[in-house]
Motif scaffolding. Structure first.
Motif, PDB file in Angstrom:
ATOM      1  N   TRP A  18       0.809  -1.134  -0.095  1.00 48.47           N
ATOM      2  CA  TRP A  18       0.111  -0.054  -0.019  1.00 48.47           C
ATOM      3  C   TRP A  18       0.950   1.266  -0.068  1.00 48.47           C
ATOM      4  N   GLY A  19       1.015   1.844  -1.162  1.00 50.44           N
ATOM      5  CA  GLY A  19       1.755   3.279  -1.278  1.00 50.44           C
ATOM      6  C   GLY A  19       2.904   2.948  -2.205  1.00 50.44           C
ATOM      7  N   LYS A  20       3.022   4.255  -3.155  1.00 55.80           N
ATOM      8  CA  LYS A  20       4.085   4.040  -3.913  1.00 55.80           C
ATOM      9  C   LYS A  20       5.168   5.221  -3.702  1.00 55.80           C
ATOM     10  N   ARG A  21       6.583   4.886  -3.823  1.00 55.95           N
ATOM     11  CA  ARG A  21       7.570   5.807  -3.833  1.00 55.95           C
ATOM     12  C   ARG A  21       7.698   6.513  -5.055  1.00 55.95           C
ATOM     13  N   ASP A  22       7.434   5.930  -6.438  1.00 57.29           N
ATOM     14  CA  ASP A  22       7.531   6.283  -7.740  1.00 57.29           C
ATOM     15  C   ASP A  22       6.169   5.884  -8.273  1.00 57.29           C
ATOM     16  N   ILE A  23       5.419   6.830  -8.721  1.00 55.74           N
ATOM     17  CA  ILE A  23       4.052   6.429  -9.345  1.00 55.74           C
ATOM     18  C   ILE A  23       4.338   5.750 -10.692  1.00 55.74           C
ATOM     19  N   ASP A  24       5.207   6.694 -11.575  1.00 55.85           N
ATOM     20  CA  ASP A  24       5.445   6.075 -13.039  1.00 55.85           C
ATOM     21  C   ASP A  24       5.816   4.773 -12.871  1.00 55.85           C
ATOM     22  N   LEU A  25       7.075   4.313 -12.340  1.00 53.63           N
ATOM     23  CA  LEU A  25       7.769   2.971 -12.273  1.00 53.63           C
ATOM     24  C   LEU A  25       6.982   2.177 -11.329  1.00 53.63           C
ATOM     25  N   ILE A  26       5.833   2.464 -10.659  1.00 53.45           N
ATOM     26  CA  ILE A  26       5.350   1.702  -9.604  1.00 53.45           C
ATOM     27  C   ILE A  26       6.209   0.882  -8.740  1.00 53.45           C
TER      28      ILE A  26
END
Ligand code: 2P0
Length: 351
Positions: A18-26
């Motif tokens: 639950w949670g992304k540190r980089d949205i584009d690279l997932i």
């Protein structure tokens, strides 16, 4: 024209992503662990064809064509697999034994789930895992399953865990480019055959807050999330891995329930709050705790877990399953069939 068909299974997390540190690279803010369920009952099946005659990449989901022109995640999966195929084509060419330039042709993708979409079960994990695995077979990529999972991660985070059967960790990785954020198998599907999963469909309604939007809202607003990411999950990853390797149901069950509860707690701590559980979900939680309290030797007999929706997944040793199904049927009678799917945590993706 070249055509390949593959299936991929559903996975249910016991340590939640639950949670992304980089949205584009997932790239996730914490590692996670899941159990892959049997493909007999739940799987996505994907057929991909490629031909120089095709004019563009196209996708049909459960028989209906979807517009994928703006689907960045899907294009990332196409781009990554094509780039590896292109390298193979270039190498083969310079070695004097060229292979077909499949990387330059458009693809047609047909994907369907063998479980009722009305069941309200997450299908993005199995769907994107099936897509990327089928591409890897179509292009005859000679890369490891973890490398395939690294690409599937860019389609949907949880999809990377569906590339393996059995018990699977998604290691969050440290690198900015995501090259070390991939899935590894903790133990194969044959490791713990006594463990089974029961899926209880509480509601087939579409969820109110998508996982993708919900998790970013949690990151931005929940103070409890810091505690979870930095202090709770790292220790639980080690404890859960050991519980699985030792086939220690007591530790596995307690960690599974605690982690599901903390995931829903950070959702409630999000502002405005996100609610995925409903009254029936909470009643099942209470029922499982009461059932565990009836144990003669004080040992846990079952564990519940909930994802971004109200449906319960109950993990238990095989010997307790008949009793649990009876209990659920008694307290939650339903006139709808099927109310519960029964799945062994077995099986791998197969070509
Ligand atoms: C999990 N979930 O670990 C957690 C538990 C939901 C609750 O993975 O944005 O659909 O595509 O990476 O993979 C749902 O997240 O989100 C999820 P994206 P995804 O199974």
């Amino acid at each position: 024209m070249k055509t390949v068909t593959c299936t991929a299974p559903v996975n249910i997390a016991v340590i939640k992503y639950w949670g992304k540190r980089d949205i584009d690279l997932i790239l996730p803010t914490n590692s996670s662990i899941s159990v892959t369920l049997s493909q007999d009952i739940l799987h996505s099946k994907t057929t991909i064809s490629t031909s120089p005659e095709f004019s563009q990449d196209r996708l049909w989901l459960n028989g209906i064509e979807e517009d994928i022109t703006k689907n960045k995640r899907m294009h990332n999966c196409f781009r990554e697999t094509r780039a590896i195929r292109k390298e193979m084509e270039d190498k083969a060419e310079s070695a004097g034994s060229p292979i077909e330039n499949l990387s330059t042709y458009p693809v047609h993708v047909c994907s369907e789930n063998n479980f009722p979409t009305a069941a309200g079960l997450a299908s993005s994990a199995s769907g994107l895992a099936a897509l990327v695995y089928t591409l890897s077979q179509l292009y005859e990529l000679t890369i490891s399953t973890s490398e395939v999972s690294r690409i599937a991660r860019q389609g949907s985070g949880s999809a990377c865990r569906s590339l393996f059967g059995g018990f699977v960790a998604w290691e969050m990785g440290q690198k900015e480019d995501g090259s070390d954020s991939l899935a590894v198998q903790i133990a194969p599907e044959t490791h713990w055959p006594e463990l089974e999963a029961l899926i209880c469909v509480v509601s087939d309604a579409k969820k109110g807050t998508s996982s993708t939007a919900g998790m970013q809202s949690t990151i931005k607003t929940s103070p409890l999330m810091n505690e979870r990411i930095n202090h709770v999950v790292p220790a639980r990853m080690e404890q859960m891995t050991k519980a699985i390797l030792d086939k220690d149901f007591q530790s596995f069950a307690e960690l599974t329930m605690r982690d599901s509860n903390q995931f829903h707690a950070v959702c409630l701590d999000t502002y405005p709050p996100i609610f995925y559980l409903n009254d029936t979900s909470r009643a099942i939680i209470q029922l499982i705790h009461e059932y565990n309290a009836t144990s003669q030797d004080g040992k846990l007999k079952a564990a519940y877990t909930y994802d971004a929706g109200p449906n319960a997944v109950i993990y238990a040793p095989k010997e307790n399953m008949a009793e649990i199904i009876q209990l659920i049927g008694h307290y939650f009678p339903s006139n709808k069939e099927p109310t519960a799917f029964f799945a062994d945590p077995y099986q791998v993706v197969n070509g």
